[in-house]
Design a protein around this motif. Structure first.
Motif, PDB file in Angstrom:
ATOM      1  N   THR A  11      10.719 -51.746   4.081  1.00 18.33           N
ATOM      2  CA  THR A  11      10.598 -53.192   3.935  1.00 18.33           C
ATOM      3  C   THR A  11      11.953 -53.780   3.587  1.00 18.33           C
ATOM      4  O   THR A  11      12.749 -53.160   2.889  1.00 18.33           O
ATOM      5  CB  THR A  11       9.589 -53.582   2.838  1.00 18.33           C
ATOM      6  OG1 THR A  11      10.027 -53.057   1.590  1.00 18.33           O
ATOM      7  CG2 THR A  11       8.199 -53.057   3.157  1.00 18.33           C
ATOM      8  N   THR A  12      12.187 -54.957   4.107  1.00 16.16           N
ATOM      9  CA  THR A  12      13.405 -55.690   3.799  1.00 16.16           C
ATOM     10  C   THR A  12      13.003 -57.046   3.253  1.00 16.16           C
ATOM     11  O   THR A  12      12.358 -57.832   3.962  1.00 16.16           O
ATOM     12  CB  THR A  12      14.273 -55.877   5.075  1.00 16.16           C
ATOM     13  OG1 THR A  12      14.549 -54.595   5.635  1.00 16.16           O
ATOM     14  CG2 THR A  12      15.567 -56.598   4.732  1.00 16.16           C
ATOM     15  N   ASP A  13      13.309 -57.281   1.987  1.00 17.82           N
ATOM     16  CA  ASP A  13      13.009 -58.574   1.375  1.00 17.82           C
ATOM     17  C   ASP A  13      14.030 -59.593   1.851  1.00 17.82           C
ATOM     18  O   ASP A  13      15.232 -59.315   1.871  1.00 17.82           O
ATOM     19  CB  ASP A  13      13.084 -58.480  -0.150  1.00 17.82           C
ATOM     20  CG  ASP A  13      12.000 -57.605  -0.728  1.00 17.82           C
ATOM     21  OD1 ASP A  13      11.020 -57.340  -0.028  1.00 17.82           O
ATOM     22  OD2 ASP A  13      12.135 -57.197  -1.896  1.00 17.82           O
ATOM     23  N   ARG A  14      13.535 -60.753   2.240  1.00 23.91           N
ATOM     24  CA  ARG A  14      14.404 -61.860   2.630  1.00 23.91           C
ATOM     25  C   ARG A  14      13.983 -63.080   1.826  1.00 23.91           C
ATOM     26  O   ARG A  14      13.252 -63.942   2.312  1.00 23.91           O
ATOM     27  CB  ARG A  14      14.316 -62.114   4.130  1.00 23.91           C
ATOM     28  CG  ARG A  14      14.903 -60.951   4.927  1.00 23.91           C
ATOM     29  CD  ARG A  14      15.104 -61.203   6.394  1.00 23.91           C
ATOM     30  NE  ARG A  14      13.880 -61.547   7.094  1.00 23.91           N
ATOM     31  CZ  ARG A  14      13.717 -62.658   7.800  1.00 23.91           C
ATOM     32  NH1 ARG A  14      14.673 -63.551   7.893  1.00 23.91           N
ATOM     33  NH2 ARG A  14      12.588 -62.897   8.420  1.00 23.91           N
ATOM     34  N   PRO A  15      14.407 -63.092   0.546  1.00 25.55           N
ATOM     35  CA  PRO A  15      14.005 -64.194  -0.341  1.00 25.55           C
ATOM     36  C   PRO A  15      14.402 -65.540   0.238  1.00 25.55           C
ATOM     37  O   PRO A  15      15.411 -65.622   0.940  1.00 25.55           O
ATOM     38  CB  PRO A  15      14.773 -63.907  -1.621  1.00 25.55           C
ATOM     39  CG  PRO A  15      15.104 -62.450  -1.569  1.00 25.55           C
ATOM     40  CD  PRO A  15      15.270 -62.131  -0.102  1.00 25.55           C
ATOM     41  N   ASP A  17      11.110 -66.261   1.065  1.00 21.08           N
ATOM     42  CA  ASP A  17       9.787 -66.375   1.678  1.00 21.08           C
ATOM     43  C   ASP A  17       9.470 -65.379   2.789  1.00 21.08           C
ATOM     44  O   ASP A  17       8.596 -65.629   3.604  1.00 21.08           O
ATOM     45  CB  ASP A  17       9.590 -67.793   2.216  1.00 21.08           C
ATOM     46  CG  ASP A  17      10.623 -68.145   3.277  1.00 21.08           C
ATOM     47  OD1 ASP A  17      11.498 -67.329   3.579  1.00 21.08           O
ATOM     48  OD2 ASP A  17      10.536 -69.260   3.818  1.00 21.08           O
ATOM     49  N   ILE A  19       9.269 -60.980   4.097  1.00 22.33           N
ATOM     50  CA  ILE A  19       9.401 -59.531   3.939  1.00 22.33           C
ATOM     51  C   ILE A  19       9.218 -58.928   5.328  1.00 22.33           C
ATOM     52  O   ILE A  19       8.179 -59.117   5.958  1.00 22.33           O
ATOM     53  CB  ILE A  19       8.337 -58.954   2.986  1.00 22.33           C
ATOM     54  CG1 ILE A  19       8.421 -59.607   1.612  1.00 22.33           C
ATOM     55  CG2 ILE A  19       8.485 -57.428   2.882  1.00 22.33           C
ATOM     56  CD1 ILE A  19       7.246 -59.282   0.701  1.00 22.33           C
ATOM     57  N   ASP A  20      10.228 -58.223   5.828  1.00 22.53           N
ATOM     58  CA  ASP A  20      10.144 -57.565   7.123  1.00 22.53           C
ATOM     59  C   ASP A  20       9.683 -56.122   6.929  1.00 22.53           C
ATOM     60  O   ASP A  20      10.012 -55.487   5.922  1.00 22.53           O
ATOM     61  CB  ASP A  20      11.497 -57.574   7.833  1.00 22.53           C
ATOM     62  CG  ASP A  20      11.944 -58.980   8.183  1.00 22.53           C
ATOM     63  OD1 ASP A  20      11.071 -59.835   8.425  1.00 22.53           O
ATOM     64  OD2 ASP A  20      13.162 -59.222   8.217  1.00 22.53           O
ATOM     65  N   GLY A  34       6.251 -58.620   9.946  1.00 22.19           N
ATOM     66  CA  GLY A  34       6.648 -59.116   8.645  1.00 22.19           C
ATOM     67  C   GLY A  34       5.637 -60.056   8.042  1.00 22.19           C
ATOM     68  O   GLY A  34       4.695 -60.510   8.692  1.00 22.19           O
ATOM     69  N   TYR A  35       5.836 -60.284   6.770  1.00 22.09           N
ATOM     70  CA  TYR A  35       5.013 -61.209   5.998  1.00 22.09           C
ATOM     71  C   TYR A  35       5.838 -62.450   5.719  1.00 22.09           C
ATOM     72  O   TYR A  35       7.030 -62.366   5.443  1.00 22.09           O
ATOM     73  CB  TYR A  35       4.605 -60.576   4.662  1.00 22.09           C
ATOM     74  CG  TYR A  35       3.769 -59.341   4.839  1.00 22.09           C
ATOM     75  CD1 TYR A  35       2.404 -59.444   5.037  1.00 22.09           C
ATOM     76  CD2 TYR A  35       4.348 -58.083   4.824  1.00 22.09           C
ATOM     77  CE1 TYR A  35       1.626 -58.311   5.206  1.00 22.09           C
ATOM     78  CE2 TYR A  35       3.575 -56.943   4.990  1.00 22.09           C
ATOM     79  CZ  TYR A  35       2.221 -57.067   5.184  1.00 22.09           C
ATOM     80  OH  TYR A  35       1.458 -55.941   5.354  1.00 22.09           O
ATOM     81  N   ARG A  36       5.190 -63.582   5.792  1.00 17.33           N
ATOM     82  CA  ARG A  36       5.817 -64.839   5.407  1.00 17.33           C
ATOM     83  C   ARG A  36       4.994 -65.417   4.270  1.00 17.33           C
ATOM     84  O   ARG A  36       3.761 -65.415   4.312  1.00 17.33           O
ATOM     85  CB  ARG A  36       5.868 -65.832   6.578  1.00 17.33           C
ATOM     86  CG  ARG A  36       6.633 -65.322   7.792  1.00 17.33           C
ATOM     87  CD  ARG A  36       8.095 -64.984   7.471  1.00 17.33           C
ATOM     88  NE  ARG A  36       8.751 -64.321   8.583  1.00 17.33           N
ATOM     89  CZ  ARG A  36       9.006 -63.023   8.640  1.00 17.33           C
ATOM     90  NH1 ARG A  36       8.641 -62.228   7.668  1.00 17.33           N
ATOM     91  NH2 ARG A  36       9.642 -62.505   9.657  1.00 17.33           N
TER      92      ARG A  36
END
Length: 103
Positions: A11-15, A17, A19-20, A34-36
């Protein structure tokens, strides 16, 4: 009937909003997406998933039903774990604040 999904993902957090997610290994042929995270107000959030999940080999119609049920179970488990960790973090903050206030 069920199809357990046994995967390891990166997982890669992209603060703030996003998460890939991508498959590292497991019993799926492909998993990426990913999650948005969307603020729903009043301390609530909405979590959206968009991605591709491809099993190794399953019959077309039956396989899709199994995958949907299994993914729903996995997702619900993930949400429960996020909520549990959030409660623990809040409890730890409250305990730390109380200890700091004590003489």
């Amino acid at each position: 009937f069920s199809m357990p999904i046994d995967v390891t993902v990166e997982t890669t957090d992209r603060p703030p909003d996003a998460i890939d997610v991508r498959l590292l290994r497991g019993n799926l042929k492909r998993l990426e997406g990913g999650y948005r995270i969307e603020d729903a107000g009043e301390g609530r959030i909405v979590l959206h998933w968009r991605g591709l999940v491809e099993p190794e080999s399953l019959p077309p119609l039956f396989g899709e039903l199994l995958m949907r049920a299994s993914i729903a179970d996995q997702f619900e488990g993930m949400v429960r774990e996020i909520e549990r960790r959030e409660r623990e973090a809040r409890d730890a903050e409250r305990g730390g604040a109380r200890r700091e206030a004590a003489p």
